[in-house]
Motif scaffolding. Sequence first.
Motif, PDB file in Angstrom:
ATOM      1  N   VAL A   1      40.794  59.637   9.094  1.00 32.17           N
ATOM      2  CA  VAL A   1      40.673  58.451   8.246  1.00 32.17           C
ATOM      3  C   VAL A   1      39.778  58.784   7.067  1.00 32.17           C
ATOM      4  O   VAL A   1      38.605  59.129   7.242  1.00 32.17           O
TER       5      VAL A   1
ATOM      6  N   GLN B   1      42.477  54.634   2.218  1.00 32.17           N
ATOM      7  CA  GLN B   1      42.684  53.280   1.692  1.00 32.17           C
ATOM      8  C   GLN B   1      42.905  53.254   0.182  1.00 32.17           C
ATOM      9  O   GLN B   1      43.437  52.291  -0.361  1.00 32.17           O
TER      10      GLN B   1
ATOM     11  N   GLN C   1      46.457  53.121   2.346  1.00 32.04           N
ATOM     12  CA  GLN C   1      46.666  52.709   3.750  1.00 32.04           C
ATOM     13  C   GLN C   1      45.294  52.563   4.387  1.00 32.04           C
ATOM     14  O   GLN C   1      44.700  53.556   4.787  1.00 32.04           O
ATOM     15  N   ARG C   2      44.800  51.369   4.461  1.00 27.82           N
ATOM     16  CA  ARG C   2      43.476  51.199   5.075  1.00 27.82           C
ATOM     17  C   ARG C   2      43.596  51.121   6.594  1.00 27.82           C
ATOM     18  O   ARG C   2      44.532  50.493   7.109  1.00 27.82           O
ATOM     19  N   VAL C   3      42.657  51.738   7.281  1.00 31.72           N
ATOM     20  CA  VAL C   3      42.590  51.575   8.737  1.00 31.72           C
ATOM     21  C   VAL C   3      41.742  50.337   9.002  1.00 31.72           C
ATOM     22  O   VAL C   3      40.613  50.235   8.512  1.00 31.72           O
TER      23      VAL C   3
ATOM     24  N   ILE D   1      40.462  50.359  15.407  1.00 34.29           N
ATOM     25  CA  ILE D   1      40.819  51.460  16.318  1.00 34.29           C
ATOM     26  C   ILE D   1      40.572  50.961  17.735  1.00 34.29           C
ATOM     27  O   ILE D   1      39.469  50.490  18.041  1.00 34.29           O
TER      28      ILE D   1
ATOM     29  N   VAL E   1      45.554  53.306  16.385  1.00 38.10           N
ATOM     30  CA  VAL E   1      44.893  53.167  15.086  1.00 38.10           C
ATOM     31  C   VAL E   1      45.705  52.194  14.232  1.00 38.10           C
ATOM     32  O   VAL E   1      46.865  52.462  13.904  1.00 38.10           O
ATOM     33  N   GLU E   2      45.095  51.070  13.904  1.00 38.01           N
ATOM     34  CA  GLU E   2      45.823  50.051  13.126  1.00 38.01           C
ATOM     35  C   GLU E   2      45.593  50.273  11.642  1.00 38.01           C
ATOM     36  O   GLU E   2      44.449  50.275  11.174  1.00 38.01           O
ATOM     37  N   THR E   3      46.689  50.447  10.915  1.00 35.57           N
ATOM     38  CA  THR E   3      46.580  50.564   9.459  1.00 35.57           C
ATOM     39  C   THR E   3      47.302  49.368   8.847  1.00 35.57           C
ATOM     40  O   THR E   3      48.015  48.647   9.564  1.00 35.57           O
TER      41      THR E   3
ATOM     42  N   VAL F   1      40.486  60.769  16.957  1.00 34.29           N
ATOM     43  CA  VAL F   1      40.379  60.175  15.616  1.00 34.29           C
ATOM     44  C   VAL F   1      39.157  60.759  14.932  1.00 34.29           C
ATOM     45  O   VAL F   1      38.101  60.894  15.569  1.00 34.29           O
TER      46      VAL F   1
END
Length: 436
Positions: free
Chosen positions: A177, A202, A260-262, A265, A274-276, A286
């Motif tokens: 990330v 991001q 693409q922001r995370v 987690i 991992v949520e983006t 990670v």
Amino acid sequence: MRFDPLLLVYALPLVALWGFHVVNARRKSRQARAVLDENRDAGLTEPPSLHPVIDPAICLGCGACARACPEEKVLGIVDGKAMLVEPTACIGHGACHAACPTGAISLVFGTATRGVDIPVLSPQFETSVPGIFIAGELGGMGLIRNAIEQGCQAVDAVAARSKRFEKAEGVLDLVIVGCGPAGIAASLGAMKYRLSFLTVEQSSLGGTVAHYPRGKVVMTSPATLPIVGDVRFGEVTKERLLSFWTDVLDRTGLAPQFEQRVTAIRSEQDHFSVETLGGIVLARSVLLAIGRRGTPRELGVPGEDLDHVVYRLIDPEQYAGKQVLVVGGGDSALEAAAELAGQPGTHVTLSYRGGAYARARARNRDRVRALVETGRIVEMLESEVRAIFFDRVAIDWAGQVTELPCDAVLICAGGLLPTQFLRDTGIAVETKFGTA
Ligand SMILES: Cc1cc2nc3c(=O)[nH]c(=O)nc-3n(C[C@H](O)[C@H](O)[C@H](O)COP(=O)(O)OP(=O)(O)OC[C@H]3O[C@@H](n4cnc5c(N)ncnc54)[C@H](O)[C@@H]3O)c2cc1C
């Protein structure tokens, strides 16, 4: 004893030199004091992370620290002693510590009044959550070279960990990330180890470097990048450094996912979810290489996702001849509004929900005031943006919603620091109050 007139030939230049030195030192002391007072008035007294603390009892006031600091005017000599006069601009080079001839400078994290949250890490850069690693400035140490080294070392540990797991369909070895120096170095390391991995960012390539002011000279020591080899940056401009990173991507085929922001987690049984913003990615490990500058704070108004809405001013020239709305009342907003007002034909409106720019430096307030008086900036104090459209904005000002034509919106509303993200992920952090 007879007075030798030849003595005057030697003494007079020495006295003149000494006099010049005293006058010069007093002038510099006054200037440094003015910067210090201005920052104290604006409440800008807390350095972001690692910074020097000077022991006045040992300091000789020789100025070696100020001369060694690669950032301008961070340290100054006030009344014969070194002081951190521009604390928020200190980025922890540590050159002052090395240059001090008397050992009067120690480097510490946080201050007695403002703690700095530092994640607890193992020597392999693993957090308190097994499988989640941290590299780069988020771990506390700034500087590009440190970020590169830590990114490489963390991936060495991830590669060793990956051997414990069977390959599973749809589960990557690693998600990285952030795509600053730590994230790029880690991604190259992951390529070297032939891990299955994804790098998500991001914003754009280069991390904090991409947001330095235009033409900023970056000082960085030699480093070794996996696959690429030794790199000797030395003193380079921000632009050259960014084009170097772009070239690295081209040469190696590294393809991070940008914008693409995370957002979260979650630990699952033997992997992480991992949520983006674009969906969910599963991975065994990670690596967080997200720096410490955080995520720009959004206004949360309709239309904020339009392409002409940005959160940082990189190149004022691109706004020449445009109608630009700047939102915010801190130093970044005021500096950006003033820079934009200097572009030919640019119409700048500055919207701030407060009644005065209490959190900005006096020099920025004065600069904006002068531009408002000459009509180069239209000021809307106590106003709030309600909606952003393709060609205009709706602003609530003095209880009435006004629509203004607008080609671009720059939001400078501060940032959300990564500490909460770490806590939400279950990673232990330690708050340091001026600890070496
Ligand atoms: C004005 C200034 C001048 C500096 N000058 C120098 C210098 O001359 N020499 C030097 O060595 N260092 C310098 N530094 C420090 C240096 O820039 C940093 O130490 C270095 O960039 C840290 O690298 P990093 O990879 O750890 O983090 P960063 O470079 O901060 O990169 C982190 C990346 O993570 C991304 N990210 C954050 N959160 C998320 C998320 N949730 N999802 C996806 N992506 C995310 C960010 O957008 C960013 O791109 C300077 C810093 C500043 C502010």
